[in-house]
Write an enzyme that holds these catalytic residues in place. Sequence first.
Site, PDB file in Angstrom:
ATOM      1  N   LYS A 147     -19.064 -11.279 -58.441  1.00 38.92           N
ATOM      2  CA  LYS A 147     -18.351  -9.943 -59.000  1.00 38.92           C
ATOM      3  C   LYS A 147     -16.891  -9.863 -58.655  1.00 38.92           C
ATOM      4  O   LYS A 147     -15.843  -9.597 -59.214  1.00 38.92           O
ATOM      5  CB  LYS A 147     -19.100  -8.775 -58.611  1.00 38.92           C
ATOM      6  CG  LYS A 147     -20.234  -8.694 -59.489  1.00 38.92           C
ATOM      7  CD  LYS A 147     -21.603  -7.372 -59.189  1.00 38.92           C
ATOM      8  CE  LYS A 147     -22.817  -7.376 -60.058  1.00 38.92           C
ATOM      9  NZ  LYS A 147     -23.677  -6.518 -59.627  1.00 38.92           N
ATOM     10  N   GLN A 189     -24.797  -2.260 -54.679  1.00 34.99           N
ATOM     11  CA  GLN A 189     -25.662  -3.631 -55.233  1.00 34.99           C
ATOM     12  C   GLN A 189     -27.114  -3.136 -54.911  1.00 34.99           C
ATOM     13  O   GLN A 189     -27.404  -2.566 -53.781  1.00 34.99           O
ATOM     14  CB  GLN A 189     -25.193  -4.732 -54.547  1.00 34.99           C
ATOM     15  CG  GLN A 189     -26.189  -5.947 -54.848  1.00 34.99           C
ATOM     16  CD  GLN A 189     -25.756  -6.248 -56.408  1.00 34.99           C
ATOM     17  OE1 GLN A 189     -24.702  -6.115 -56.874  1.00 34.99           O
ATOM     18  NE2 GLN A 189     -26.731  -6.858 -57.049  1.00 34.99           N
ATOM     19  N   ASP A 198     -21.256   1.221 -62.540  1.00 37.07           N
ATOM     20  CA  ASP A 198     -22.716   0.766 -63.036  1.00 37.07           C
ATOM     21  C   ASP A 198     -23.253   1.490 -63.847  1.00 37.07           C
ATOM     22  O   ASP A 198     -24.443   1.225 -64.225  1.00 37.07           O
ATOM     23  CB  ASP A 198     -23.486   0.687 -61.656  1.00 37.07           C
ATOM     24  CG  ASP A 198     -23.579  -1.043 -60.990  1.00 37.07           C
ATOM     25  OD1 ASP A 198     -23.562  -1.505 -62.162  1.00 37.07           O
ATOM     26  OD2 ASP A 198     -23.800  -1.004 -59.981  1.00 37.07           O
TER      27      ASP A 198
HETATM   28  N1  GUN Z   1     -29.053  -5.448 -59.344  1.00 39.34           N
HETATM   29  C1  GUN Z   1     -29.314  -6.099 -60.439  1.00 39.34           C
HETATM   30  N2  GUN Z   1     -28.451  -5.717 -61.385  1.00 39.34           N
HETATM   31  C2  GUN Z   1     -27.585  -4.982 -61.001  1.00 39.34           C
HETATM   32  C3  GUN Z   1     -26.453  -4.595 -61.480  1.00 39.34           C
HETATM   33  O1  GUN Z   1     -26.257  -4.555 -62.419  1.00 39.34           O
HETATM   34  N3  GUN Z   1     -25.780  -3.545 -60.700  1.00 39.34           N
HETATM   35  C4  GUN Z   1     -25.970  -3.315 -59.424  1.00 39.34           C
HETATM   36  N4  GUN Z   1     -25.400  -2.282 -58.688  1.00 39.34           N
HETATM   37  N5  GUN Z   1     -27.159  -3.717 -58.676  1.00 39.34           N
HETATM   38  C5  GUN Z   1     -27.843  -4.771 -59.499  1.00 39.34           C
END
Ligand code: GUN
Length: 294
Positions: free
Chosen positions: A54, A98, A121
Amino acid sequence: MTARIIDGKAVAEEVRQGVMKGVEDLVKAGKPRPGLATVLVGENPASQVYVSMKQKACAEVGIESYGQVLPATASQADVEGLVKELNADPRINGILVQLPLPAGLDEERILSAINIEKDVDGFHPLNVGRLAQKGRDPLFVPATPAGVIYLLQKELPTLEGVNAVVLGRSNIVGMPVALLLVRANATVTICHSRSKDLPSKVREADVLVAAVGRAEMVRGDWIKPGAIVIDVGTNRKDDPSKKRGFRLVGDVAFDEAVEVAGAITPVPGGVGPMTIAMLLQNTLRAAKMANKMA
Ligand code: GUN
């Protein structure tokens, strides 16, 4: 019949190009570069990989990223305190915590602490609640579900009245995908680990979204001829012919399904690349909102 292969990598690249242009337009207008804070708690290796992907993607489109790492021993107050600092930091337009968090931390309280205008998110309970309600709109839609719908709408510009089956009901993918499909006026069936006779339910699907995390569970003879199949699964399958000893497969047995479906996403190269592209798009939107340009 052989299905069209949906090239998520190419579609994600188009989205990223659009984000890059949007970022440059903001900067040309004299606004600060958008900023995304990533919060990684603990040392989950998969999470470390996702967060670094990311951050790299941010750099590629001109978004600043601010990586915050806390040890697995961080307390609830430590994580919430960090989120509050990021809420108050004007350089930060988006905050991404995350998931999964280490055991013992209260995920709901941490996600609730994020300023909803920075909730790129889309996991803040208020954004999720708005997604679920008629006549309300969330500020942000979670990235993977947004990517799924984006790919689907390229195949089928209107989802109105189609029979959609979603396999999986997770907070991150299955449930928000189902809610987005309902908002697009599809007729939606959500199946999960307790559902009975999955094959016969899946056979009704004009659109199938598989997000259960079980390698190649969906077989070719479950698929309605001509259906659009979006495979969100990313599972390791032993493969001694590979240097790393495994390869990635989806929740759908691709080689079988490709003979029956009308269109299908591959794994890798389908939904995966879309997740990051949609996160970047959300971060750009957050920056535009902060600058009263959206
Ligand atoms: N863990 C798995 N997919 C995601 C996501 O799209 N965002 C976040 N923050 N954690 C994740």
